[in-house]
Every structure is written in structure tokens, then in C-alpha cells.
Design a protein around this motif. Structure first.
Motif, PDB file in Angstrom:
ATOM      1  N   LEU A   1       0.835  -1.205   0.000  1.00  0.00           N
ATOM      2  CA  LEU A   1       0.000   0.000   0.000  1.00  0.00           C
ATOM      3  C   LEU A   1       0.872   1.258   0.000  1.00  0.00           C
ATOM      4  CD1 LEU A   1      -2.904   1.152   0.266  1.00  0.00           C
ATOM      5  CD2 LEU A   1      -2.572   1.093   2.752  1.00  0.00           C
ATOM      6  N   ASN A   2       1.865   1.288   0.867  1.00  0.00           N
ATOM      7  CA  ASN A   2       2.744   2.461   0.953  1.00  0.00           C
ATOM      8  C   ASN A   2       3.481   2.712  -0.356  1.00  0.00           C
ATOM      9  OD1 ASN A   2       2.002   3.031   3.521  1.00  0.00           O
ATOM     10  ND2 ASN A   2       3.952   2.523   4.494  1.00  0.00           N
ATOM     11  N   ALA A   3       3.959   1.640  -0.979  1.00  0.00           N
ATOM     12  CA  ALA A   3       4.679   1.801  -2.245  1.00  0.00           C
ATOM     13  C   ALA A   3       3.746   2.355  -3.310  1.00  0.00           C
ATOM     14  CB  ALA A   3       5.280   0.474  -2.685  1.00  0.00           C
ATOM     15  N   ASN A   4       2.515   1.877  -3.312  1.00  0.00           N
ATOM     16  CA  ASN A   4       1.566   2.371  -4.309  1.00  0.00           C
ATOM     17  C   ASN A   4       1.164   3.816  -4.037  1.00  0.00           C
ATOM     18  OD1 ASN A   4       0.731   0.379  -6.485  1.00  0.00           O
ATOM     19  ND2 ASN A   4       0.818  -0.903  -4.657  1.00  0.00           N
ATOM     20  N   TYR A   5       1.154   4.179  -2.760  1.00  0.00           N
ATOM     21  CA  TYR A   5       0.858   5.569  -2.419  1.00  0.00           C
ATOM     22  C   TYR A   5       1.961   6.482  -2.979  1.00  0.00           C
ATOM     23  CZ  TYR A   5      -0.336   9.690   0.324  1.00  0.00           C
ATOM     24  OH  TYR A   5      -0.671  10.969   0.701  1.00  0.00           O
ATOM     25  N   VAL A   6       3.203   6.072  -2.769  1.00  0.00           N
ATOM     26  CA  VAL A   6       4.340   6.835  -3.287  1.00  0.00           C
ATOM     27  C   VAL A   6       4.271   6.910  -4.819  1.00  0.00           C
ATOM     28  CG1 VAL A   6       6.853   6.820  -3.552  1.00  0.00           C
ATOM     29  CG2 VAL A   6       5.835   6.380  -1.309  1.00  0.00           C
ATOM     30  N   LEU A   7       3.987   5.767  -5.430  1.00  0.00           N
ATOM     31  CA  LEU A   7       3.891   5.713  -6.893  1.00  0.00           C
ATOM     32  C   LEU A   7       2.820   6.690  -7.379  1.00  0.00           C
ATOM     33  CD1 LEU A   7       4.687   4.266  -9.559  1.00  0.00           C
ATOM     34  CD2 LEU A   7       2.922   2.574  -9.068  1.00  0.00           C
ATOM     35  N   ALA A   8       1.662   6.672  -6.741  1.00  0.00           N
ATOM     36  CA  ALA A   8       0.549   7.526  -7.168  1.00  0.00           C
ATOM     37  C   ALA A   8       0.885   9.003  -6.962  1.00  0.00           C
ATOM     38  CB  ALA A   8      -0.716   7.155  -6.403  1.00  0.00           C
ATOM     39  N   ARG A   9       1.550   9.318  -5.840  1.00  0.00           N
ATOM     40  CA  ARG A   9       1.826  10.718  -5.562  1.00  0.00           C
ATOM     41  C   ARG A   9       2.940  11.279  -6.454  1.00  0.00           C
ATOM     42  NH1 ARG A   9       2.218  13.996  -0.644  1.00  0.00           N
ATOM     43  NH2 ARG A   9       2.324  15.324  -2.443  1.00  0.00           N
ATOM     44  N   LEU A  10       3.893  10.445  -6.828  1.00  0.00           N
ATOM     45  CA  LEU A  10       5.035  10.959  -7.587  1.00  0.00           C
ATOM     46  C   LEU A  10       4.816  10.949  -9.098  1.00  0.00           C
ATOM     47  CD1 LEU A  10       8.082   9.482  -5.603  1.00  0.00           C
ATOM     48  CD2 LEU A  10       6.966  11.713  -5.362  1.00  0.00           C
ATOM     49  N   LYS A  11       3.772  10.259  -9.496  1.00  0.00           N
ATOM     50  CA  LYS A  11       3.494  10.086 -10.920  1.00  0.00           C
ATOM     51  C   LYS A  11       3.381  11.403 -11.677  1.00  0.00           C
ATOM     52  CE  LYS A  11       0.443   6.415 -11.741  1.00  0.00           C
ATOM     53  NZ  LYS A  11      -0.795   5.849 -11.746  1.00  0.00           N
ATOM     54  N   SER A  12       2.876  12.443 -11.007  1.00  0.00           N
ATOM     55  CA  SER A  12       2.621  13.689 -11.723  1.00  0.00           C
ATOM     56  C   SER A  12       3.915  14.343 -12.201  1.00  0.00           C
ATOM     57  CB  SER A  12       1.843  14.649 -10.827  1.00  0.00           C
ATOM     58  OG  SER A  12       2.586  14.894  -9.642  1.00  0.00           O
ATOM     59  N   GLU A  13       5.013  14.171 -11.463  1.00  0.00           N
ATOM     60  CA  GLU A  13       6.262  14.830 -11.855  1.00  0.00           C
ATOM     61  C   GLU A  13       7.345  13.854 -12.308  1.00  0.00           C
ATOM     62  OE1 GLU A  13       6.859  18.008 -12.202  1.00  0.00           O
ATOM     63  OE2 GLU A  13       4.923  18.679 -11.405  1.00  0.00           O
ATOM     64  N   MET A  14       7.259  12.608 -11.842  1.00  0.00           N
ATOM     65  CA  MET A  14       8.307  11.645 -12.179  1.00  0.00           C
ATOM     66  C   MET A  14       7.724  10.582 -13.110  1.00  0.00           C
ATOM     67  SD  MET A  14      10.099  11.478  -8.405  1.00  0.00           S
ATOM     68  CE  MET A  14      11.196  10.107  -8.731  1.00  0.00           C
ATOM     69  N   THR A  15       8.601   9.785 -13.731  1.00  0.00           N
ATOM     70  CA  THR A  15       8.117   8.832 -14.728  1.00  0.00           C
ATOM     71  C   THR A  15       8.238   7.385 -14.250  1.00  0.00           C
ATOM     72  OG1 THR A  15      10.295   9.292 -15.681  1.00  0.00           O
ATOM     73  CG2 THR A  15       8.394  10.091 -16.893  1.00  0.00           C
ATOM     74  N   PRO A  16       7.096   6.782 -13.855  1.00  0.00           N
ATOM     75  CA  PRO A  16       7.116   5.357 -13.505  1.00  0.00           C
ATOM     76  C   PRO A  16       7.509   4.554 -14.737  1.00  0.00           C
ATOM     77  CG  PRO A  16       5.002   6.369 -12.912  1.00  0.00           C
ATOM     78  CD  PRO A  16       5.742   7.355 -13.762  1.00  0.00           C
ATOM     79  N   SER A  17       8.301   3.493 -14.524  1.00  0.00           N
ATOM     80  CA  SER A  17       8.802   2.765 -15.679  1.00  0.00           C
ATOM     81  C   SER A  17       7.763   1.850 -16.296  1.00  0.00           C
ATOM     82  CB  SER A  17      10.017   1.936 -15.271  1.00  0.00           C
ATOM     83  OG  SER A  17      11.034   2.795 -14.840  1.00  0.00           O
ATOM     84  N   PHE A  18       6.849   1.376 -15.492  1.00  0.00           N
ATOM     85  CA  PHE A  18       5.863   0.435 -16.026  1.00  0.00           C
ATOM     86  C   PHE A  18       4.458   0.825 -15.592  1.00  0.00           C
ATOM     87  CE2 PHE A  18       9.873  -1.945 -15.667  1.00  0.00           C
ATOM     88  CZ  PHE A  18      10.054  -2.241 -17.005  1.00  0.00           C
ATOM     89  N   GLU A  19       3.504   0.388 -16.396  1.00  0.00           N
ATOM     90  CA  GLU A  19       2.096   0.653 -16.148  1.00  0.00           C
ATOM     91  C   GLU A  19       1.615  -0.050 -14.891  1.00  0.00           C
ATOM     92  OE1 GLU A  19      -0.750   1.868 -18.025  1.00  0.00           O
ATOM     93  OE2 GLU A  19       0.791   3.149 -18.931  1.00  0.00           O
ATOM     94  N   GLY A  20       0.589   0.498 -14.316  1.00  0.00           N
ATOM     95  CA  GLY A  20      -0.164  -0.224 -13.297  1.00  0.00           C
ATOM     96  C   GLY A  20       0.424  -0.172 -11.916  1.00  0.00           C
ATOM     97  N   PRO A  21      -0.280  -0.806 -10.968  1.00  0.00           N
ATOM     98  CA  PRO A  21       0.185  -0.783  -9.590  1.00  0.00           C
ATOM     99  C   PRO A  21       1.456  -1.602  -9.418  1.00  0.00           C
ATOM    100  CG  PRO A  21      -1.726  -2.220  -9.801  1.00  0.00           C
ATOM    101  CD  PRO A  21      -1.528  -1.572 -11.139  1.00  0.00           C
TER     102      PRO A  21
END
Ligand SMILES: Cc1ncc(COP(=O)(O)O)c(C=O)c1O
Lengths: 529, 123
Positions: free
Chosen positions: A393-413
Motif C-alpha cells: 500500500l505504501n509503495a503504491n501511495y508513493v507511486l501515485a503521488r510521484l506520478k505527476s512529476e516523475m516517470t514510472p517505468s511500467f504501467e499499473g500498480p
């Protein structure tokens, strides 16, 4: 009135010194509590030693003439000097007890104080590894109990407790695979080991150490193993595969059962790197996934302090097929009496004659065992499951919050860690390393960088379940602000970072090209120039 | 003959049946500062695709594959002594090895400059 004539200024003189703040050079080089600490070799000499040993007299030694005759060159410090030396150094160090340690794949979670209390019980802490079994029954029972729960949590029939790190567990597992192949008479033929490109470096290194040739399994573009490409690489010369699950991109290998079946059909074994077990403990049993061997980093999943290279413990669970080859020693129990099976002779009597032999001098990392069992027992089955869920859950929270400025490498949770790459820094002149160094100035230990190798300029963030929402929000806000500053063209400040650390940017290239492996006293160094 | 490139970022320049081999400027840049190079012994033979040398940067160690089959006739020990040369002049002074080709037709499978530029641009 009774007058006190000791009045002194008690408000700061307005404006004074603010401009000076950063360029005051102190005589000592210290900055208040940040003390410039020399090496203990540089400050001490043996005349000041805190230990005062009497001259040896009337003794003989058993060194057979190989006695040292030059001075030993140890630093001599009094007890308070030694104490201060290490406390000062420790205060320069970032620690999990100081703040979040977002290192992906390294799982730096909170180490509950309860574990420390239990590990310090004299019955565990003061026990000598050569104590007679009769005096170590409690410790042996603890090893056996921990082994039971590790088998239970993984759904595997056997576990080798002695490996002293994840990488050592890999070695144990791959040696068991080699031994099993030898028993089948196929060791000469089965020489290839397959591992994904995203594998931790220890995987291929272990396989090579065991005499195998490593080949990369291509990814499928979503950060996972390409099942069809894997199948194409399988053959009767494949000893096995090494796959991490959840993998180093922080993703669950959805085809894991099919991967295991394919490898087994080809006659190979499935080594699962269990470094990321903390994402699935209490949720998934690796035994149900077709795993033949898997190490568990006790120092990650089950807390226990680590970092800076140790200590670690990598108990390795083994399938029915590999269990006979488990290393010595192991604990056996008969009529409530525990004993250590330490010799081949003893193992044969216990029906364990196929053992691959001894891996370590003693029985494993006892202090870690105590902590890990304390962690398990205090969490309980439901608590362990919740820890895994909260980590995800915490990792997904970080992923969701940082998505607007940083680039996640892969789609989805993601699972327990969020992977970003450096696309958001494109054309800013700021690179992953600069971003990481700027985090130091913000008071954070950087995330794992440039790993895994499958994405460019990787930034792998693992918050773990330990962090509160408040802590995560501050962390995310700090990263978002850094990302915005990078995009706004503040490249120079990133290149200069860290500016507030005791040492600025280090010359890693020079360190690698011209490593200084031995300290020499300054006088000698000067004379040599 | 002009320089040709493999998909694994080695360059090859043939002179008669002897090829000079190194790593591309693109590869050297991606690796970062090179800190260590390991070269094979002369006289060793390699098949195309075999691990032939190792190049290590601060970030990672990478294998260098033989882009063509043949026997090593000369190695550039200057880059072992001074790995920094690989960053300075990867396609010139910092060549890795010279190989006596055993199958010249393997050259045809390699990319020319333009094709490699395209390829490297995507990777
Ligand atoms: C995915 C993975 N595998 C293996 C290891 C090796 O574990 P250890 O550092 O305990 O040897 C690590 C940890 O660093 C890891 O992250």
C-alpha cells in the motif's frame, strides 16, 4: 530590589551573522555538533591505550616461531576517546532510526525495540557457539522454531538455516541444485542457468561461482519475464533458472506457475530469489508456485538491523527434490532433546547422507534468528500479512503521488517498491545521480539508483510498511519539489549537491581507478612522495 | 574499409583479413567513466558472440563480445594500464583487440555507420 548585574544579550542581534552563516571557518574544522573526526589511526598511539596489559612473563607460546616482530600498528585510544570516536562517526551516518531509508530492494524497515531486548537476553547473547548442546537447548529450540515458521510461511518442506546473507543463501541453493544434478548424473550436461536481465547482480555471480554459464532471459516489455522467450531458451542443458518474485522492478511475475512448470518439464530447477518476500509473506506460499529453492533475507523481511554490509542471514528453503542435499549443520529433535547434526557421520545416521556438506563454521547468525523470531511472534500470522499489505500500500501511495512529476517505468500498480526512470529529467541536464545527491541535502538517504539495469537511470523506491502517511507525504513533497526544480532549470544546484553533507560529491571514478587500499601514516606518505 | 558495428556496440574495422575491434563512442558514453579493462591473450580464438573482454565502469561491469570469429593477433594493453583512454578516444587510440578473421562473410551481417546511428538512437 536585589540586583543581578550579569545581564547579557538574550535576543540575537538583528541581521548579524546571517550572511556569514555558511562561510565561517572554525579553527577546529568542526561545525558545532558536526565534528571533523580523524581516523582512529591518526589520533591515537599505543602509549595512550585504554587497555593496560601486563608484560608477558614466564609464558610460552604455540606460534612455532611465526611471532610478529614489528609493531602491530593498532591505534591506541583511551576509553572515552574510543567512545567519542565511534559516536562521532555514527552521528555522520544516516540510519533507519533517523529517517526513511527508501532504498529499493534493500528493505530498510523499522527494527522493533522488542527484538533488541530479546536478543540481549544473556541466555542468547552470551552463549558461545561451542557450548555443549546440553547448555544450549534453548538456543537450539529457537533455531528449530524459527525454521518451522519459515517452512510454514513458505510452504516448503526443508530449510537450511546457516547461510549468512541473501547471496550466501543463493550459493546454498545453487550448490544444492548442482548436488542434485550430480546425483542424477546430469551435472556435466546441464551447464546453463537462465536469469532475467533485471536480476540482482548476486544471481548471475552465484551461478558463475557454482560453475554454470549464465544466460539472460529477455523481458516482456511490462517489466516481467517473457514466458515464450524463456521456453525457447530451455533445453536439456539447462540446470535451472533464477527468478526474483516479486521482481526487482517491484512487479509480481504473473506467469510464475507457468515458468516453474516449463523449467521442470525441461528437467531444470527453479531457484527463486526471495529478497522481496516482504511483499508477499503471509499472502503467498512460494511452495505453491513451484519453487525448488529460495533464500529469505531475514534482515529485510523480518526486520533486524542491516545496512553498511551486515549482518545478514539468508536461510534457504528447499523443495522435496533438493531437501536431501541441505547443508550441515542442522538441528534435529528427539524426545524433546535438541541436537546439532554437524558431521557427515551423524548425518548418515540421520538419513542425511546426501548433504552438500558444511557451509559455515557455526550454526548461522544467532542474533538475527532471535530478532526474526521475535518479529514473527510479536506480529503473528495476521500481523505478518498486514505488514506485507501495508508495504505494498505504501509503495503504491508513493507511486501515485510521484506520478505527476516523475516517470514510472511500467504501467499499473506495483508491489512493495516503485520503479521510476530518468525520462522526467530528459533535457534538464540533471541525472539520476544528481537527483539522488540533492535528496541528501533534503535530509533523506537516496533511493536505490541505476538498478535494476533494465530501465535508464533507475530510481527504485521502497518505503516499507514502517512509514506513516505523514512521513510519506513529506518525502513525496520533497521529491516533487526536487523534480520541479530540475525541470525549472536549476541544474547547477543539482550538480553541486550535496552541499550540506560532511563531504561533498566524491570522485567515484578516481576511487575506482586508483583505490587506496591501505592506510599509511602521513609521515611515510610524505617521505614516499 | 569503413567501420562496421554490431548490435552489442562493438565496432570493427577490417584491413585485409585482420580486424581492429573496439567499443563504440555511444557505448563508452553510456557506460560512464571506464575504470577497468580486461583483454584476452593473443593467440586465443573466439567464435562470433563469445565473451572476449570485460569493461567495467563505476556503474557496472560489461562483457565485450567478439563481433566476428577469429584469432586474437594483438591486444591494446595501453587501455588496461589507462582505462580512461576508452572514454577519451573509444573509436581510435582505445581499440581493444585485433582479430584475424576466420570467416570474412560475417562482416556482411554488421551494420554500417548510418544503420548503427539509427539503432543506437533507439536503444
Ligand atoms: C533481489 C536481491 N537478491 C539478492 C540480494 C542479496 O542479498 P544480501 O545482500 O543479503 O546478500 C539482494 C540484496 O541486496 C537483493 O535485493
Amino acid at each position: 530590589m536585589s540586583m543581578n548585574n550579569q545581564g547579557r544579550p538574550t535576543t540575537p542581534t538583528s541581521g548579524a551573522g546571517e550572511a556569514m552563516e555558511t562561510n565561517v571557518k572554525t579553527f577546529t574544522g568542526n561545525k558545532a555538533l558536526m565534528i571533523e573526526e580523524a581516523l582512529s589511526f591518526e589520533v591515537g598511539d599505543l602509549s595512550g591505550s585504554g587497555v593496560d596489559l601486563p608484560e608477558l612473563s614466564g609464558q610460552y607460546d604455540r606460534l612455532g616461531g611465526v611471532n610478529r616482530n614489528e609493531t602491530i600498528g593498532l591505534p591506541g585510544l583511551s576509553e572515552p576517546e574510543a567512545m567519542r570516536h565511534f559516536v562521532r562517526l555514527s552521528q555522520k551516518n544516516y540510519a533507519i532510526d533517523m529517517g526513511p531509508f527508501p532504498l529499493g530492494s534493500c528493505t530498510m524497515k523499522h527494527n522493533p525495540r522488542l527484538n533488541e531486548k530479546v536478543a540481549r537476553l544473556p541466555g542468547f547473547a552470551d552463549l558461545h557457539p561451542l557450548a555443549p548442546e546440553s547448555a544450549a537447548q534453548g538456543a537450539l529450540e529457537l533455531i528449530d522454531t524459527l525454521a518451522f515458521w519459515l517452512k510454514e510461511l513458505t510452504g516448503m518442506p526443508a530449510v537450511a538455516m546457516s547461510p549468512k546473507a541473501g547471496a550466501h543463501g543463493e550459493l546454498c541453493g545453487m550448490m544444492a541444485i548442482k548436488a542434485a544434478l550430480e546425483a542424477r548424473g546430469e551435472a556435466d550436461r546441464r551447464v546453463r542457468v537462465l536469469a532475467p536481465e533485471s536480476a540482482h547482480g548476486t544471481n548471475p555471480a552465484t551461478a558463475v561461482q557454482c560453475g554454470f554459464k549464465v544466460e539472460a532471459i529477455p523481458g516482456d516489455g511490462t517489466g516481467r519475464v517473457d514466458l515464450e522467450a524463456l521456453k525457447e531458451k530451455l533445453g536439456d542443458d539447462v540446470a535451472g533458472i533464477m527468478v526474483t518474485n516479486p521482481n526487482t522492478c517491484g512487479l509480481f511475475e504473473r506467469d510464475i506457475r507457468a515458468i516453474a512448470d516449463a523449467v521442470h518439464d525441461a528437467g531444470g530447477y527453479f531457484y527463486c530469489d526471495g529478497a522481496n518476500f516482504n511483499a508477499i509473506a503471509g499472502k503467498v506460499k512460494p511452495g505453491d508456485l513451484g519453487v525448488d529453492a529460495m533464500h529469505i533475507n531475514l534482515h529485510k523481511t523480518f526486520s533486524t538491523p542491516h545496512g553498511g554490509g551486515g549482518p545478514g542471514a539468508g536461510p534457504t528453503v528447499l523443495s522435496e527434490a533438493l531437501a536431501p542435499f541441505a547443508p550441515l549443520p542442522y538441528v534435529s529433535c528427539e524426545d524433546g532433546k535438541y541436537s546439532l547434526v554437524e558431521t557427515l557421520h551423524h548425518a548418515e545416521a540421520e538419513d542425511g547422507g546426501d548433504t552438500l556438506g558444511r557451509l559455515t563454521a557455526f550454526h548461522g547468525q544467532m542474533g538475527m534468528f532471535v530478532r526474526a523470531l521475535s518479529y514473527m511472534m510479536s506480529h503473528g500470522r495476521d500481523g505478518l500479512k498486514q505488514a506485507s499489505e501495508d508495504a505494498v500500500l505504501n509503495a503504491n501511495y508513493v507511486l501515485a503521488r510521484l506520478k505527476s512529476e516523475m516517470t514510472p517505468s511500467f504501467e499499473g500498480p506495483c508491489m512493495h517498491e516503485a520503479l521510476f526512470d530518468d525520462r522526467f529529467l530528459k533535457d534538464t541536464g540533471v541525472e539520476t545521480i544528481d537527483f539522488a545527491k540533492a535528496m541528501i541535502d533534503e535530509g533523506y538517504h537516496p533511493m536505490t539508483m541505476y538498478f535494476p539495469l533494465v530501465v535508464h537511470g533507475a530510481m527504485l523506491i521502497e518505503p516499507t510498511e514502517s512509514e506513516s502517511k505523514r512521513e510519506l507525504d513529506l518525502f513525496c513533497d520533497a521529491l516533487l519539489s526536487l523534480a520541479k526544480r530540475a525541470k525549472a532549470g536549476e541544474t547547477e544546484s543539482f550538480k553541486a549537491a550535496p552541499v550540506y553533507a560532511p563531504r561533498r560529491r566524491l570522485d567515484e571514478t578516481a576511487a575506482a581507478r586508483h583505490p587506496v587500499l591501505r592506510w599509511t601514516p602521513p609521515q611515510t606518505a610524505q617521505a614516499a612522495e | 574499409m569503413s567501420v562496421k558495428y554490431s548490435q552489442d556496440h562493438e565496432w570493427v574495422k577490417a584491413d585485409g583479413d585482420v580486424c581492429t575491434i573496439g567499443i563504440s563512442a555511444h557505448a563508452a558514453e553510456q557506460l560512464g567513466d571506464v575504470v577497468f579493462v580486461e583483454l584476452p591473450d593473443t593467440g586465443k580464438t573466439f567464435a562470433k558472440g563469445d565473451d572476449m573482454a570485460v569493461v567495467e565502469s563505476v556503474k557496472a561491469a560489461s562483457d565485450v563480445y567478439a563481433p566476428i570469429s577469429g584469432e586474437i593477433v594483438e591486444v591494446n594493453s595501453a587501455i588496461v594500464d589507462e582505462p580512461a583512454k576508452v572514454n577519451e578516444d573509444p573509436q581510435g587510440a582505445a581499440w581493444f583487440v585485433k582479430i584475424k578473421m576466420s570467416n570474412a562473410s560475417e562482416l556482411d551481417a554488421l551494420m554500417d555507420e548510418a544503420a548503427y546511428k539509427d539503432f543506437a538512437g533507439q536503444s
